[in-house]
Design an enzyme around this catalytic site. Sequence first.
Site, PDB file in Angstrom:
ATOM      1  N   LEU A 217       0.818  -1.218   0.000  1.00  0.00           N
ATOM      2  CA  LEU A 217       0.000   0.000   0.000  1.00  0.00           C
ATOM      3  C   LEU A 217       0.851   1.267   0.000  1.00  0.00           C
ATOM      4  CD1 LEU A 217      -2.374  -1.296   2.837  1.00  0.00           C
ATOM      5  CD2 LEU A 217      -2.869  -1.308   0.386  1.00  0.00           C
ATOM      6  N   ASP A 242      11.911   8.645  -6.016  1.00  0.00           N
ATOM      7  CA  ASP A 242      11.393   7.884  -7.163  1.00  0.00           C
ATOM      8  C   ASP A 242      10.873   6.544  -6.620  1.00  0.00           C
ATOM      9  OD1 ASP A 242      10.903   6.594  -9.557  1.00  0.00           O
ATOM     10  OD2 ASP A 242      13.016   6.198  -9.981  1.00  0.00           O
ATOM     11  N   ASP A 248       9.058  -3.991  -6.530  1.00  0.00           N
ATOM     12  CA  ASP A 248      10.013  -5.049  -6.878  1.00  0.00           C
ATOM     13  C   ASP A 248      11.019  -5.260  -5.745  1.00  0.00           C
ATOM     14  OD1 ASP A 248       8.778  -5.133  -9.360  1.00  0.00           O
ATOM     15  OD2 ASP A 248      10.169  -3.678 -10.215  1.00  0.00           O
TER      16      ASP A 248
END
Length: 304
Positions: A217, A242, A248
Amino acid sequence: MILVFGSLNADFFLSVRTFPAPGETVLTPGALVKAGGKGANQAAAAAKAGGLVKMVGAVGTDEVAKVPVTALRALGVDCSGMQVSELATGMAMIMVDEHGENSIVVASGANTAVSAQAVAQTALNEDTILVMQMEVPPAENFKLLHRAKAAGVRTVLNVAPARPIPEADLKLADYLILNEIEADAVYSSLFEKTFLGVEEKAAAIAEKTGGACLITLGADGVAGAERGKMFKVSALPVKPVDTTGAGDAFVGIFAAMLDNGLDTRQAARYAAAGAGLACLKIGAQEALPTLKEIEARVEEIKIS
Ligand code: RIB
């Protein structure tokens, strides 16, 4: 050993103040080219966190292939099973706005040519944790899932990007890792009625598939469910530069921690700390943390 079956890309990053509207042109000083692809990012995250990692995927014969493959080799990832395709290496165009949010288009190229046959049967055993995502042909993922389960492998499926998955195949994943959009897609493929709460959604998916379900989340942490119990994992308080590849990082570090013998909740805790740290530089693999760096912040992550 962690076996990642999945995509490799070269990511072209474009920093923008705000995303261009349809028909609008915006200027940015220059593009940054970085290693990416959900599979490669997950392999890199697991290796940086100390895991022994093998990556199976496909790249083209072009120079672009060097971008993701060189980065993995530098982290000690075994790339000996990499397939070479006549198609171009996968590329992603990634715009990052001033809040660190992104907008991504992936040209899949060689990732569409990857075959489950490239995974040797000897790589599939009870000491293997198989990690997969959905940027390669789903049919190849499912073939490999079946072989893996038959061989006693623990399986982690990150349904990213969201694509339809037959219920029988979902049930072969011991750990499903989804963001909110992916969780909605998986939930609506399994159930007709709607649940409002994300925790209830994780619980319903976990109950139906029989494995654990973790819904990431972002700044709100993770909602998880396993064997009839729900839990929440908090997020690391960071100011993201970023967020590309944060999911991942979570998946790769989670797999590495499972491989280290941690249970689902503790592995998710380390993964949440690592995913937060991964947001502090531009590039999916630029800010991936080492185990030591994760350990230095993991106490800040609470489980409830
Ligand atoms: O999850 C982030 C990744 O998605 C990027 O590295 C890009 O290559 C796309 O696959």
